[in-house]
Design a protein around this motif. Sequence first.
Motif, PDB file in Angstrom:
ATOM      1  N   SER A 178       3.158   3.429   9.711  1.00 11.32           N
ATOM      2  CA  SER A 178       4.240   5.032   9.271  1.00 11.32           C
ATOM      3  C   SER A 178       2.843   5.473   8.633  1.00 11.32           C
ATOM      4  O   SER A 178       1.689   4.549   8.345  1.00 11.32           O
ATOM      5  CB  SER A 178       4.709   4.282   8.250  1.00 11.32           C
ATOM      6  N   ASP A 179       2.860   7.030   7.610  1.00  5.60           N
ATOM      7  CA  ASP A 179       1.601   6.858   7.654  1.00  5.60           C
ATOM      8  C   ASP A 179       1.829   6.491   5.743  1.00  5.60           C
ATOM      9  O   ASP A 179       2.627   6.300   5.321  1.00  5.60           O
ATOM     10  CB  ASP A 179       1.591   8.997   7.474  1.00  5.60           C
ATOM     11  N   SER A 180       1.193   7.373   5.500  1.00  4.93           N
ATOM     12  CA  SER A 180       0.521   6.844   2.948  1.00  4.93           C
ATOM     13  C   SER A 180       1.929   7.937   2.388  1.00  4.93           C
ATOM     14  O   SER A 180       2.056   7.416   1.866  1.00  4.93           O
ATOM     15  CB  SER A 180      -1.091   6.947   3.548  1.00  4.93           C
ATOM     16  N   HIS A 210       1.804   0.023   8.027  1.00  2.00           N
ATOM     17  CA  HIS A 210       0.970   0.900   7.142  1.00  2.00           C
ATOM     18  C   HIS A 210      -0.243   1.088   8.218  1.00  2.00           C
ATOM     19  O   HIS A 210      -0.964  -0.522   8.194  1.00  2.00           O
ATOM     20  CB  HIS A 210       0.254   0.366   6.306  1.00  2.00           C
ATOM     21  N   TYR A 217      -5.223   9.148   9.653  1.00  2.00           N
ATOM     22  CA  TYR A 217      -4.394   8.422   8.760  1.00  2.00           C
ATOM     23  C   TYR A 217      -5.439   8.635   7.013  1.00  2.00           C
ATOM     24  O   TYR A 217      -6.433   8.314   7.169  1.00  2.00           O
ATOM     25  CB  TYR A 217      -4.344   6.558   8.830  1.00  2.00           C
ATOM     26  N   ASN A 218      -4.251   8.979   5.779  1.00  5.49           N
ATOM     27  CA  ASN A 218      -4.905   9.607   4.624  1.00  5.49           C
ATOM     28  C   ASN A 218      -4.828   8.144   3.793  1.00  5.49           C
ATOM     29  O   ASN A 218      -4.266   7.773   3.085  1.00  5.49           O
ATOM     30  CB  ASN A 218      -4.033  10.379   4.061  1.00  5.49           C
TER      31      ASN A 218
END
Length: 389
Positions: A178-180, A210, A217-218
């Motif tokens: 998943s992303d942030s 994560h 990805y941020n």
Amino acid sequence: MDKNILNGVPSPCYVMEEALLRRNLALIARVAKEADVEIILAFKAFALWKTFPVFREYIGSVTASSVNEARLGFEEFGSPVHAFSPAYTESEFPEIMRCSSHISFNSLSQYERFYDRTKEAGHNISCGIRINPEYSEIETELYNPCAPGSRFGVTADLLPACLPAGIEGFHCHCHCESDSYALEHTLEHIEEKFGRWLPCVKWLNLGGGHLMTREGYNVEHLISLLKGLHSRYPGLHIILEPGSAFAWQTGTLVSSVVDVVESRGIRTAILDVSFTCHMPDCLEMPYQPRVRGAESLDADAVKGASFEENIYRLGGNSCLSGDYMGSWRFCEPLKVGDKVIFEDMIHYTTVKTNMFNGISHPSIAFLRENGELQVLRTFTYEDYRDRMC
């Protein structure tokens, strides 16, 4: 991996590259430092223990979900583990305690059954309970631990107003690659449902999934989120335990063509690897990997295509009828002996392999930064035989 090195790789073989691993580890270490959190390795995604000396340069602990993983962390990584299991057993719990610094219980009944033992002489274990925020952005049901009726964790309505004695932490896992921003939404649900207890616990383990090492990805947003969580709960030690992020895009599975067959207009290159044995996620999710030097085609693109376009289905060498995947267009016709390289085949793949059908298991190699190819393990008939009796 240049051609000279590739020519020296046995087939089939998983090849992990040290330079790519260190790239990921450096980023993970930066996040941990700047956000003031602890990031540990989850063995369920990666457990090639002969590479642990590299990991120990960047991280200090690991997480385990079984007695065997706990022993691997304690004995091979060299530190007590953070343990979580859906259900501990009477026979295995003493060994879990020997190897652990943290133990999270999946249910209140497991806590009631085993907690007192963690306070016996000789143990210095911090205990926690897994919580279920009843929220996840994972779309694949197979990987969603917060799906309705999930067997994972305690929902807020089942927690007593005062936490059971000795519960020092919460463990929560509801992400998968998943992303942030998924974490941001998850934190909103955790704080809404469990915020009343957060000032009472010492640590919060936000689990895995994560994927901070993925392109795009941020990372700065992640750091900001974790800093914000610290500001709201200053005494809370925050733990993340990703698996994929450590080994993401760090290596390949090298295979070879052993035959080319044709039936009803479908041409299949049969390889010396198996999807069901060596790349099980390709059939379970399903996930289609990238193949070096080939273009993946959808069903519409394949219709009406001719053999002259070098289009092949890739087939495994087990007796499972469905041991094949996709359609790819190659630059040149495939022939026996040609190498076919599957990208990003280290995380999860290496720990989920099996020896169904007695198929020869790929070797495991580590490409060092100096260009040396170190073969860590070659599997034999005895490895297959000794799994059974």
